[in-house]
Scaffold this active site. Structure first.
Site, PDB file in Angstrom:
ATOM      1  N   HIS A 111      36.105  46.242  29.815  1.00 59.87           N
ATOM      2  CA  HIS A 111      35.000  45.560  29.998  1.00 59.87           C
ATOM      3  C   HIS A 111      34.081  46.310  30.025  1.00 59.87           C
ATOM      4  CE1 HIS A 111      33.039  42.248  31.989  1.00 59.87           C
ATOM      5  NE2 HIS A 111      34.056  40.877  30.967  1.00 59.87           N
ATOM      6  N   ASP A 162      34.487  35.042  27.284  1.00 58.11           N
ATOM      7  CA  ASP A 162      34.971  36.706  26.981  1.00 58.11           C
ATOM      8  C   ASP A 162      36.681  36.748  27.743  1.00 58.11           C
ATOM      9  OD1 ASP A 162      33.638  36.330  29.468  1.00 58.11           O
ATOM     10  OD2 ASP A 162      33.881  38.538  29.252  1.00 58.11           O
ATOM     11  N   HIS A 163      37.220  35.910  28.797  1.00 60.29           N
ATOM     12  CA  HIS A 163      38.452  36.044  29.405  1.00 60.29           C
ATOM     13  C   HIS A 163      39.265  34.737  28.853  1.00 60.29           C
ATOM     14  CE1 HIS A 163      37.392  38.927  32.043  1.00 60.29           C
ATOM     15  NE2 HIS A 163      36.147  38.589  31.345  1.00 60.29           N
ATOM     16  N   ASP A 180      36.505  40.372  36.087  1.00 62.36           N
ATOM     17  CA  ASP A 180      35.034  40.512  36.862  1.00 62.36           C
ATOM     18  C   ASP A 180      35.363  40.556  38.467  1.00 62.36           C
ATOM     19  OD1 ASP A 180      34.776  40.480  34.006  1.00 62.36           O
ATOM     20  OD2 ASP A 180      33.470  38.989  33.796  1.00 62.36           O
ATOM     21  N   HIS A 206      39.885  34.113  34.771  1.00 64.88           N
ATOM     22  CA  HIS A 206      38.891  33.277  34.858  1.00 64.88           C
ATOM     23  C   HIS A 206      38.286  32.007  33.708  1.00 64.88           C
ATOM     24  CE1 HIS A 206      36.372  36.796  34.344  1.00 64.88           C
ATOM     25  NE2 HIS A 206      35.395  35.547  34.203  1.00 64.88           N
ATOM     26  N   HIS A 221      33.811  37.168  42.016  1.00 69.18           N
ATOM     27  CA  HIS A 221      32.660  36.562  41.411  1.00 69.18           C
ATOM     28  C   HIS A 221      31.735  35.635  40.842  1.00 69.18           C
ATOM     29  CE1 HIS A 221      31.988  37.708  36.916  1.00 69.18           C
ATOM     30  NE2 HIS A 221      32.528  36.791  36.379  1.00 69.18           N
ATOM     31  N   HIS A 233      35.220  32.211  32.395  1.00 62.68           N
ATOM     32  CA  HIS A 233      34.704  32.671  31.716  1.00 62.68           C
ATOM     33  C   HIS A 233      34.299  32.969  29.848  1.00 62.68           C
ATOM     34  CE1 HIS A 233      31.114  33.732  34.972  1.00 62.68           C
ATOM     35  NE2 HIS A 233      31.242  32.972  35.072  1.00 62.68           N
TER      36      HIS A 233
END
Length: 304
Positions: free
Chosen positions: A266, A67-68, A208, A63, A141, A65
Site C-alpha cells: 500500500h 483503492d480497496h 489502512d 473498507h 482508520h 475506499h
C-alpha cells in the site's frame, strides 16, 4: 499438497502508478483462493500473473475506499462469465452494505454464480470451518475498516516410535483419535502419549490504519503479516493525518506481535521505489519484504 502462497496483484495506495497497480492480494491455501481488497484493474492483473480468476472462492473487503474495492464488481462479473460452480463468499464491514451492492450491481450482466455475503458487524471469529478460522478486528482508520486473520486448524502428528511401542495399529488408531484414549493389553494409552499437536499457520492482513492494539492482537505469532505502510517516516505527519502507517510503524507492530515475516504494501504514489521502506522497517524487524507485483511468497507447511 496444495499450493500455499500469497501473490501480490497490486501494491499501490490511492493512485496506481506506471509500475504499481491498485492493491489486490491473492492467498491460495488449502485448496481455496482468498482475494483481499481487489482495487481497480484486478481482473487484468490475474492475466499478467498467469493465474485463472476462477481460483477465487472468497473475497475480503477491508473498507470501501476505492483503492480497496473498485475491482470487486468486475471480479464478480468475470466469475459469472466463467460460470464458476463454487459459491463466492464475500466478507465486508456491514456499514458498507450499500457500497457493496452498488459495486456488485453497477452494470448489466447475467448472474450465474452463487454469492454468499458476510456483512461483519462485530469483532472476533467470523467463521470457523474445515479449512480455516476467519477472524476480524476493527482497525483505526477514517471509516469502518476491518483487519483479517486466517488460521488453519491444528493437526495431530503421531510419533511412530511411540505408536509402535504402545502396540497401536489398524482401526484402534481411529478410536484413539475419536476418544482420546484406548485400552491396549490392559494398558490405557492416551492420545497425548503418542502424538503432539502442530499449530496451524496464520496469516494476518492489515489494510489502512494507524498503529493500534488491534493490529498486534490480530497478528500475534502469525506466519505472515501483510501490512500497509503508505509512507516513510519522513512523511509521518501525512501518515497521521490520513490515518495510515509508516514503514517504521508497521515494523513496530510486527515486532510487538512476534510475527515470522512482514510484507509491506500500500505504497504512496509519491515513492518511485520501495527500497527505503525495507531499510526503514528492517532496522526494527529484519525479516521484512516490500510487496512487488506478481511476486509470490510461499509458505510450505512445516513438516515437524
Amino acid at each position: 499438497m496444495s499450493y500455499r502462497g500469497l501473490t501480490i496483484l497490486g501494491c499501490s495506495s490511492q493512485q496506481p502508478t506506471r509500475h504499481r497497480n491498485h492493491g489486490a492480494y491473492l492467498l491460495r491455501w488449502n485448496g481455496e483462493g482468498l482475494l483481499f481488497d481487489p482495487g481497480e484493474g484486478t481482473q487484468r492483473q490475474f492475466i499478467y500473473a498467469n493465474i485463472a480468476p476462477t481460483v477465487v472462492s472468497r473475497i475480503f473487503i477491508s473498507h470501501f475506499h476505492g483503492d480497496h474495492c473498485l475491482g470487486l464488481g468486475s471480479m464478480l462479473m468475470r466469475l459469472n462469465l466463467d460460470r464458476v460452480l463454487h459459491p463466492i463468499h464475500c466478507y465486508y464491514p456491514a456499514s458498507g452494505k450499500k457500497y457493496f451492492d452498488r459495486l456488485r450491481y453497477s452494470t448489466i450482466y447475467h448472474e450465474t454464480i452463487k454469492v454468499i455475503e458476510h456483512p461483519i458487524d462485530r469483532e472476533g471469529i467470523v467463521e470457523d470451518f474445515g479449512n480455516f478460522r476467519i477472524e476480524s478486528r476493527q482497525l483505526d482508520h477514517l471509516v469502518d475498516t476491518l483487519g483479517w486473520r486466517i488460521t488453519e486448524p491444528d493437526t495431530t502428528k503421531f510419533i511412530p516410535e511411540k505408536i509402535k511401542a504402545a502396540g497401536l495399529k489398524g482401526p484402534i488408531m481411529q478410536e484413539l483419535i475419536n476418544k482420546g484414549q484406548v485400552k491396549v493389553n490392559d494398558t490405557i494409552v492416551h492420545l497425548d502419549d503418542v502424538s503432539y499437536t502442530r499449530k496451524g499457520d496464520s496469516i494476518a492482513v492489515v489494510a489502512d490504519s494507524l498503529p493500534c492494539q488491534a493490529i498486534v492482537d490480530l497478528a500475534r505469532n502469525a506466519r505472515i503479516l501483510l501490512c500497509e505502510s503508505t509512507y516513510l517516516e519522513e512523511h509521518s505527519h501525512l501518515a497521521k493525518s490520513h490515518y495510515h502507517m509508516t514503514a517504521k510503524q508497521a515494523a513496530e507492530q510486527a515486532k510487538r506481535a512476534e510475527v515470522q515475516q512482514l510484507i509491506l504494501t500500500h505504497f504512496s504514489a509519491r515513492y518511485n521505489t520501495t527500497e527505503e521502506f525495507v531499510q526503514e522497517a528492517g532496522e526494527i524487524f529484519p525479516n521484512v519484504f516490500a510487496a512487488e507485483e506478481f511476486c509470490s511468497y510461499e509458505f510450505p507447511k512445516n513438516p515437524s
